[in-house]
Design a protein around this motif. Structure first.
Motif, short mmCIF file in Angstrom:
data_model
loop_
_atom_site.label_atom_id
_atom_site.label_comp_id
_atom_site.label_asym_id
_atom_site.label_seq_id
_atom_site.Cartn_x
_atom_site.Cartn_y
_atom_site.Cartn_z
N SER A 108 0.70 -1.25 -0.14
CA SER A 108 -0.02 0.18 0.28
C SER A 108 0.61 1.30 -0.15
O SER A 108 1.90 1.33 0.79
N VAL A 109 0.06 2.19 -0.81
CA VAL A 109 1.06 2.97 -0.91
C VAL A 109 -0.55 4.65 -0.63
O VAL A 109 -1.65 4.72 -1.07
N VAL A 110 -0.02 5.82 0.17
CA VAL A 110 -0.95 7.03 -0.08
C VAL A 110 0.08 7.86 -0.31
O VAL A 110 1.03 7.75 0.16
N THR A 111 -0.83 9.18 -0.93
CA THR A 111 -0.05 10.12 -1.12
C THR A 111 -1.36 11.32 -0.83
O THR A 111 -2.02 11.55 -0.44
N ILE A 112 -0.40 12.27 0.18
CA ILE A 112 -0.83 13.55 0.60
C ILE A 112 -0.31 14.55 0.38
O ILE A 112 0.81 14.62 0.10
N HIS A 113 -1.74 15.21 -0.38
CA HIS A 113 -1.24 16.05 -0.84
C HIS A 113 -1.33 17.63 0.00
O HIS A 113 -0.14 18.48 -0.37
N ASP A 114 -1.42 17.20 1.09
CA ASP A 114 -1.51 18.69 2.34
C ASP A 114 -1.75 18.23 3.34
O ASP A 114 -2.19 17.29 3.63
N VAL A 115 -1.27 19.25 4.47
CA VAL A 115 -2.28 19.35 5.89
C VAL A 115 -2.73 20.65 5.79
O VAL A 115 -2.18 21.29 6.76
N ALA A 116 -3.92 21.01 5.15
CA ALA A 116 -3.84 22.77 5.06
C ALA A 116 -4.93 23.16 6.39
O ALA A 116 -4.72 24.00 6.88
N PHE A 117 -4.88 21.72 6.33
CA PHE A 117 -6.32 22.15 7.56
C PHE A 117 -6.19 22.87 9.13
O PHE A 117 -6.52 22.40 9.99
N ARG A 118 -4.39 21.54 8.66
CA ARG A 118 -3.35 22.17 10.74
C ARG A 118 -2.91 23.36 10.15
O ARG A 118 -3.10 24.20 11.07
N THR A 119 -2.87 23.63 9.02
CA THR A 119 -1.93 24.96 9.12
C THR A 119 -2.39 26.06 8.75
O THR A 119 -1.81 26.71 8.99
N PHE A 120 -3.57 25.67 8.24
CA PHE A 120 -4.61 27.08 8.09
C PHE A 120 -5.72 26.19 8.25
O PHE A 120 -6.76 27.04 8.02
N PRO A 121 -6.02 26.41 9.78
CA PRO A 121 -7.49 25.79 10.69
C PRO A 121 -8.05 26.92 9.68
O PRO A 121 -9.51 26.45 10.34
N SER A 122 -8.43 28.11 10.61
CA SER A 122 -9.41 29.14 9.99
C SER A 122 -10.51 28.54 8.78
O SER A 122 -11.44 29.46 9.15
N MET A 123 -9.87 28.20 7.87
CA MET A 123 -10.70 27.80 7.22
C MET A 123 -11.87 26.59 6.95
O MET A 123 -11.91 26.66 5.83
N TYR A 124 -11.31 26.23 8.02
CA TYR A 124 -12.49 25.14 7.69
C TYR A 124 -13.20 24.53 9.47
O TYR A 124 -12.55 25.42 10.22
N HIS A 125 -14.31 23.80 8.72
CA HIS A 125 -14.93 24.04 10.45
C HIS A 125 -14.67 22.94 11.64
O HIS A 125 -13.68 21.87 10.70
N TRP A 126 -14.84 22.98 12.21
CA TRP A 126 -14.18 22.05 13.40
C TRP A 126 -14.72 20.81 13.46
O TRP A 126 -13.33 19.70 12.71
N HIS A 127 -15.36 20.59 12.83
CA HIS A 127 -15.94 19.08 12.77
C HIS A 127 -15.44 18.52 11.62
O HIS A 127 -14.10 17.13 11.50
N ASP A 128 -15.25 19.40 10.48
CA ASP A 128 -13.78 18.77 8.86
C ASP A 128 -12.47 18.40 9.51
O ASP A 128 -12.02 17.32 9.27
N ARG A 129 -11.84 19.40 10.10
CA ARG A 129 -11.04 19.33 10.70
C ARG A 129 -11.04 17.32 11.11
O ARG A 129 -9.46 17.17 11.35
N THR A 130 -11.29 17.94 12.28
CA THR A 130 -11.48 16.29 12.93
C THR A 130 -11.56 15.40 12.20
O THR A 130 -10.53 14.36 12.48
N ILE A 131 -12.93 15.02 11.41
CA ILE A 131 -12.23 13.66 10.37
C ILE A 131 -11.41 13.84 9.68
O ILE A 131 -10.53 12.15 9.16
N TYR A 132 -11.10 14.81 8.53
CA TYR A 132 -10.00 14.43 7.92
C TYR A 132 -8.47 14.84 9.10
O TYR A 132 -7.58 14.21 8.27
N ASP A 133 -8.21 14.49 10.00
CA ASP A 133 -7.18 14.47 10.83
C ASP A 133 -6.77 12.87 11.02
O ASP A 133 -5.85 11.97 10.89
N LEU A 134 -8.48 12.17 11.43
CA LEU A 134 -8.55 11.18 12.01
C LEU A 134 -7.83 10.31 10.67
O LEU A 134 -7.24 9.28 10.75
N LYS A 135 -8.44 10.80 9.37
CA LYS A 135 -8.45 9.36 8.18
C LYS A 135 -6.18 10.01 7.27
O LYS A 135 -6.12 8.88 7.10
N TRP A 136 -6.00 11.26 7.59
CA TRP A 136 -4.67 11.74 7.28
C TRP A 136 -3.97 10.19 8.47
O TRP A 136 -2.95 9.82 8.54
#
Length: 365
Positions: A108-136
């Motif tokens: 298995s290989v995964v491509t990670i494109h960015d972690v913008a929800f961590r570096t620029f959190p103001s753009m994302y709702h907290w619920h989305d940030r939490t889900i993305y964080d778990l997936k990443w």
């Protein structure tokens, strides 16, 4: 080799992640036509962009056949289908991995494109940030290798997900093949160009303020290609409040062919984003021979290389100064056109990128 890919974005997304998925498959099938490519997608949206992948030689599009459908199939049902198909390696093209793959015997290989929800959190709702964080986090923990699309993204993965450096390979994002063949410029009134989503991270308002600071004889129009929501309205309101409406054009829909023409004829491409996983429009612009002003932060110095002028995205004055140079210095303009294109052709050569991807695959199969 039988290779499986998460093709949800390939068939259903027509911007960043979808473009990456399609160009990755393009360069792999061109360079390694004897492999079997299985494209797994919960649904398939057919149009002029996606139709070629249905009938492509050695490509097999797989959609769910049983009771489990949609995201549930993509997350929980995919592994059993890949075992049935004899897949040797699976590549998660867009930050995610299905559950159960780690102990399945499929590499298995995964491509990670960015972690913008961590570096620029103001753009994302907290619920989305939490889900993305778990997936990443899950993808980083449960893949054999991680592909980062820039050295910047690699550093971010190491910092935010505690991944050892030796597990991550940097393979730059492929660019659509259309941009590698140059067009002849055509006579047109001078203009500058911005291409990208219109949100606070991309910093279009900084561009507007920089144009406002230019000497009046250098204030040529800016064509803005990209969609947006509330931030776009903030930018448009600023433009209206300062009487700048005549300097900004907002085309509705632009195809790749039209965009290539816009890049080719533009006097300047400006992209002073605060954060990018890669910065694809910078490379597209350089491949078309367009001078570039971009940021001196995140991955953008990698994307633009030594022949893009770098500005502090927090300083409209610095952005203005770099724009003014590329609108007035004839020798610099010509050098950035020629050398910027040469840099992009060498650094983002699709054959080299395909070989790098295959090298990652072969290291774990």
């Amino acid at each position: 080799m039988k290779l499986g890919f998460d093709a949800k974005r390939l068939y259903n997304n027509f911007t960043g992640l979808g473009n990456y998925s399609r160009t990755a498959i393009d360069i792999l099938t061109d360079e390694y036509p004897d492999n079997e490519y299985y494209l797994y997608s919960p649904k398939v949206r057919l149009n002029g962009v996606t139709l070629p992948y249905i009938g492509r030689h050695h490509c097999h599009t797989i959609t769910p056949k049983g009771i489990m459908r949609g995201s549930a199939w993509r997350t929980y049902g995919l592994v059993s289908d890949m075992k049935r198909d004899g897949i040797q390696l699976f590549h998660g093209l867009s930050n995610e991995m299905p559950t159960g793959l780690f102990h399945s015997g499929i590499a298995s290989v995964v491509t990670i494109h960015d972690v913008a929800f961590r570096t620029f959190p103001s753009m994302y709702h907290w619920h989305d940030r939490t889900i993305y964080d778990l997936k990443w986090q899950y993808a980083c923990n449960h893949s054999d290798r991680i592909i980062a699309i820039s050295e910047c993204t690699k550093r971010d993965i190491m910092e935010f997900y505690n991944v050892p450096e030796h597990k991550i390979d940097v393979v730059y994002q492929p660019v659509s093949p259309i941009y590698y063949t140059p067009l002849q410029p055509t006579p047109t009134n001078p203009y500058m160009l911005y291409v990208g989503s219109i949100n606070s991270r991309k910093n279009l308002l900084g561009v507007v303020k920089a144009i406002e600071l230019l000497p009046k004889d250098l204030r040529i129009p800016l064509i803005i290609v990209g969609g947006g929501g509330s931030y776009k309205q903030i930018v448009r309101q600023y433009i209206a409040d300062h009487g700048l409406d005549d300097l900004f054009l907002w085309p509705e829909m632009v195809s790749n062919t039209e965009l290539k023409r816009l890049y080719t004829n533009a006097s300047l491409f400006v992209y002073p984003s605060f954060y990018e996983g890669f910065g694809l429009p910078v490379v597209e612009a350089q491949l078309c021979g367009c001078p570039v002003v971009t940021s001196n932060v995140s991955s953008l110095p990698e994307a633009g290389g030594p022949f893009a002028l770098q500005a502090d995205p927090n300083s409209p004055e610095d952005i203005r100064d770099k724009m003014q140079l590329l609108l007035t210095d004839t020798e610099l303009i010509q050098r950035t056109r020629v050398m910027g294109r040469q840099h992009a052709l060498q650094t983002f050569d699709p054959h080299n990128l395909a070989r790098q991807l295959m090298g990652v695959y072969q290291s774990i199969v």
